[in-house]
Write a protein that holds these residues in place. Structure first.
Motif, mmCIF file in Angstrom:
data_model
loop_
_atom_site.group_PDB
_atom_site.id
_atom_site.type_symbol
_atom_site.label_atom_id
_atom_site.label_comp_id
_atom_site.label_asym_id
_atom_site.label_seq_id
_atom_site.Cartn_x
_atom_site.Cartn_y
_atom_site.Cartn_z
ATOM 1 N N VAL A 104 -6.827 13.263 1.325
ATOM 2 C CA VAL A 104 -5.451 14.095 1.354
ATOM 3 C C VAL A 104 -4.422 14.574 0.518
ATOM 4 N N THR A 105 -5.017 13.426 -1.113
ATOM 5 C CA THR A 105 -4.746 14.096 -1.948
ATOM 6 C C THR A 105 -4.718 15.470 -2.220
ATOM 7 N N ARG A 143 0.889 7.127 -6.659
ATOM 8 C CA ARG A 143 -0.286 7.554 -6.838
ATOM 9 C C ARG A 143 0.382 8.770 -6.299
ATOM 10 N N MET A 144 0.583 9.361 -5.419
ATOM 11 C CA MET A 144 0.755 10.526 -4.652
ATOM 12 C C MET A 144 1.537 11.122 -5.837
ATOM 13 N N PHE A 148 0.957 4.190 -3.107
ATOM 14 C CA PHE A 148 0.194 5.322 -2.479
ATOM 15 C C PHE A 148 1.540 6.062 -2.852
ATOM 16 N N ASP A 190 -11.331 9.339 2.224
ATOM 17 C CA ASP A 190 -10.356 10.149 2.802
ATOM 18 C C ASP A 190 -8.940 9.819 1.935
ATOM 19 N N LEU A 191 -8.901 9.198 1.078
ATOM 20 C CA LEU A 191 -7.553 8.966 0.146
ATOM 21 C C LEU A 191 -7.890 10.489 -0.574
ATOM 22 N N LEU A 202 0.884 -1.462 0.046
ATOM 23 C CA LEU A 202 0.028 0.145 0.446
ATOM 24 C C LEU A 202 0.736 1.848 -0.041
ATOM 25 N N PHE A 240 -12.839 5.098 2.666
ATOM 26 C CA PHE A 240 -11.241 4.922 2.473
ATOM 27 C C PHE A 240 -10.724 5.230 0.950
ATOM 28 N N PHE A 241 -11.715 6.075 0.211
ATOM 29 C CA PHE A 241 -11.604 6.564 -1.064
ATOM 30 C C PHE A 241 -11.443 8.045 -0.641
#
Length: 88
Positions: free
Chosen positions: A77-78, A23-24, A20, A73-74, A16, A70-71
């Motif tokens: 963050v982004t 993705r970032m 991550f 929240d993700l 993960l 979850f998505f």
């Protein structure tokens, strides 16, 4: 008693983190494009589509509300990260 399962979770967490970071890195590129083109960070229709697509891929429907959370929240963050890039 829980060692096997916890070891498996540790391995999944490692994967993960790798995903991550990938993705970032893409989020960074997108943030730069948005900044250059004066586009908003938040795109509600895109977020809805991402969440719906992710949830539709689940095999276990019991996880649906948790995957959605979850998505969400993700993406929070982004968005915060993209905002920090723009504010620099």
């Amino acid at each position: 008693m829980l060692e096997k399962q916890r070891n498996e979770i540790d391995e999944l967490d490692k994967q993960l983190v790798e995903l991550f970071e990938k993705r970032m890195a893409l989020v960074t590129e997108i943030g730069k494009i948005k900044q250059k083109n004066n586009l908003p960070i938040f795109d509600e229709s895109r977020e809805i589509a991402v969440i719906e697509r992710a949830v539709s891929r689940l095999e276990n429907p019991m996880y649906k509300p948790y995957a959605s959370c979850f998505f969400k929240d993700l993406m929070e963050v982004t968005k915060k990260y993209q905002l920090s890039l723009i504010e620099k």
